[in-house]
Design a protein around this motif. Sequence first.
Motif, mmCIF file in Angstrom:
data_model
loop_
_atom_site.group_PDB
_atom_site.id
_atom_site.type_symbol
_atom_site.label_atom_id
_atom_site.label_comp_id
_atom_site.label_asym_id
_atom_site.label_seq_id
_atom_site.Cartn_x
_atom_site.Cartn_y
_atom_site.Cartn_z
ATOM 1 N N UNK A 148 -10.506 -6.810 -3.602
ATOM 2 C CA UNK A 148 -10.449 -5.829 -4.691
ATOM 3 C C UNK A 148 -9.870 -4.510 -4.193
ATOM 4 N N UNK A 149 -10.293 -4.067 -3.031
ATOM 5 C CA UNK A 149 -9.782 -2.806 -2.484
ATOM 6 C C UNK A 149 -8.284 -2.878 -2.208
ATOM 7 N N UNK A 150 -7.811 -4.010 -1.723
ATOM 8 C CA UNK A 150 -6.403 -4.129 -1.340
ATOM 9 C C UNK A 150 -5.475 -4.423 -2.513
ATOM 10 N N UNK A 151 -5.973 -5.107 -3.539
ATOM 11 C CA UNK A 151 -5.102 -5.474 -4.666
ATOM 12 C C UNK A 151 -5.249 -4.551 -5.871
ATOM 13 N N UNK A 152 -6.371 -3.853 -5.968
ATOM 14 C CA UNK A 152 -6.610 -3.011 -7.126
ATOM 15 C C UNK A 152 -7.193 -3.766 -8.309
ATOM 16 N N UNK A 153 -7.445 -5.058 -8.147
ATOM 17 C CA UNK A 153 -8.067 -5.847 -9.209
ATOM 18 C C UNK A 153 -9.581 -5.738 -9.085
#
Length: 133
Positions: free
Chosen positions: A77-82
């Motif tokens: 979530x932190x790396x993709x923004x999802x």
Amino acid sequence: MAHGVRRTVETAIKREEIQKAIAAVRDREQREMWNTRPPVGVEFDSEREYLVPGEQFDDVIDALEMRADGVPYRTVADETGLSRGAIGRWVDNVEVRARSCRDDETARQLIEAANTNDEPDELNASTTGGEAA
């Protein structure tokens, strides 16, 4: 009396509308078309029938690949923004969503990104088995 007649006619019309809606949903399901709001990363095609890649499609592919590699949801979530919920729904339902895609290439990308390599790597293969040397 007029009120009773009007109410009966309205009820009959409403029942017809409900039956038409149920038939339309069944038809979409049989044709493997998406029935609700598109998931994050995909959108409806111009005919509003099938799913096609959207703005965040690459993020979805990255998230599926990361989860297949065992990366924790929070990191993904932190790396993709999802959101973690969106990632989880993609992981849990990727096959159903892939079947609702307009083209085979998009479906293939989703399925391949979600698949894990079940073959043990050399390091794990040499250290498993529990036998003493």
